[in-house]
Design an enzyme around this catalytic site. Structure first.
Site: not given
Length: 381
Positions: A336, A339, A363
């Protein structure tokens, strides 16, 4: 409990960091594209003692303990998560044999792993219909003279096509439930052991994940690890320790993504200033940094408990749950912050997001970790 690393632990961490910077990070993007298994890198890591960090020096390991192993895994995953996966499983196999195996088994198999001669180790536990439920496995080992014949299929086996040593779980007494499960040591290339397919995965492209088929694979009584019928207990023990490794891996991936996001946010300018100075961006990065530190501390707590010989199952489950869930969030924040660029392969954060996603699955899934933690709440140690 003090989590300040000792000089020895810091030395192991430094060796791992320098190797990751010099050999792993420069090739990470290319490995993600070409998917080549890191054979040469694993051999180099063996020379550094990083294929047996917690294994005694007499067996070719570093003898540095679980905390050093966690720190090393974080550094390797920060450089290239694909390589760290093969390293993690090889360490697990070597340590399990060194701890549980007979002296003869330890001498035969552990130096073979820690030296890099075996290339990698593998755990053949999961099956197509028995992932998080080992008691539901269908692979059978049938007595045959002085030994056993193993037949069945194993799924999601990390490094299964390259492993020189595999721990294979099979049912030896169908009427005994989970007490009828036995673990066997099998050399890679043993007749009857074949690779049925290699999975095409979202991430970790440099780490192979195989489906294995066993058709009358012959082993001897000397290849039984942990005693006849002791396989289920061994699997639970291995998974507890493995969760520390996966939590460490998640932390390393997230740390690399966060560092990339901070660099980008410090250089990218909008409205006349670096975007890191915008409150919305700064707040996201602050949350990510806080989650990262919390996950690292939880993981080191579990590692320290294991190293001290104390119960650590609850701590390992908590560490894996928190570290892996938040690693995905941190990688998402990193995308984020970048961008549109974060959605491209020109920047490392999209790879980090893909690589981190599976840490919430293998796992023991996050759901399994919550079950483990809940059981400890009911029956505290």
């Amino acid at each position: 409990m003090n989590f300040q690393p000792t000089e020895e632990q810091e030395a192991v961490q430094r060796v791992a960091r320098e190797f990751a910077e010099r050999r792993l990070r420069p090739r990470a993007a290319a490995r993600d594209v070409d998917g080549v298994f890191p054979v040469e890198e694993l051999r180099e890591l063996a020379k550094l003692g990083l294929l047996g960090v917690a294994v005694p020096e007499a067996l070719g390991g570093a003898g540095a303990g679980t905390v050093a192993y966690s720190l090393a895994m974080q550094e390797l995953a920060r450089g290239d998560a694909s390589v760290s996966v093969a390293v993690s499983v090889t360490n697990m196999v070597a340590e399990l044999i060194a701890t549980i195996g007979t002296p003869a088994q330890a001498q035969k198999f552990v130096p073979f792993l820690t030296s890099g001669e075996a290339i990698a180790g593998a755990f053949a536990l999961s099956e197509p219909q028995a992932g998080s439920d080992p008691a539901a496995m269908t692979t059978r080992a049938v007595r045959d003279g002085n030994g056993w014949r193993i037949s069945g299929a194993k799924q999601w086996i990390t490094s299964g096509d390259h492993a020189g040593v595999l721990v294979v779980w099979a049912i030896t007494d169908p009427a005994a439930g989970h007490k009828g499960i036995t673990a066997f040591l099998v050399r890679g290339g043993t007749p009857g052991l074949t690779v049925a397919r290699l999975e095409e995965k979202m991430g970790l492209h440099g780490s192979s994940t195989a489906q294995l088929v066993l058709e009358d694979v012959r082993v001897s009584d000397d290849d039984i690890l942990g005693g006849l019928g002791g396989g289920f207990r061994l699997a639970m023990m291995a998974l507890d320790g493995g969760r520390i490794g996966i939590a460490s891996q998640a932390i390393g991936i997230a740390r690399g993504a966060l560092e990339a996001a901070i660099r980008y946010a410090s250089e990218r300018e909008t409205f006349g200033q670096a975007i890191i100075k915008h409150q919305a961006i700064g707040n996201m990065l602050a949350d990510a940094a806080t989650w990262l530190e919390a996950g690292a501390l939880m993981t080191l707590r579990a590692a320290a408990a294991k190293q001290a010989g104390k119960p650590f199952g609850r701590e390992a489950a908590m560490a894996k749950l928190f570290a892996t869930e938040h690693a995905s969030k941190i990688c998402d924040i990193a995308i984020q912050v970048h961008g549109g660029y974060g959605y491209t392969r020109d920047f490392p954060v999209e790879r980090a997001w893909r690589d981190s996603r599976v840490t919430r699955i293998y796992e023991g899934t996050s759901e399994i970790q919550r079950m483990v933690i809940a059981r400890h709440l009911i029956r505290p140690e």
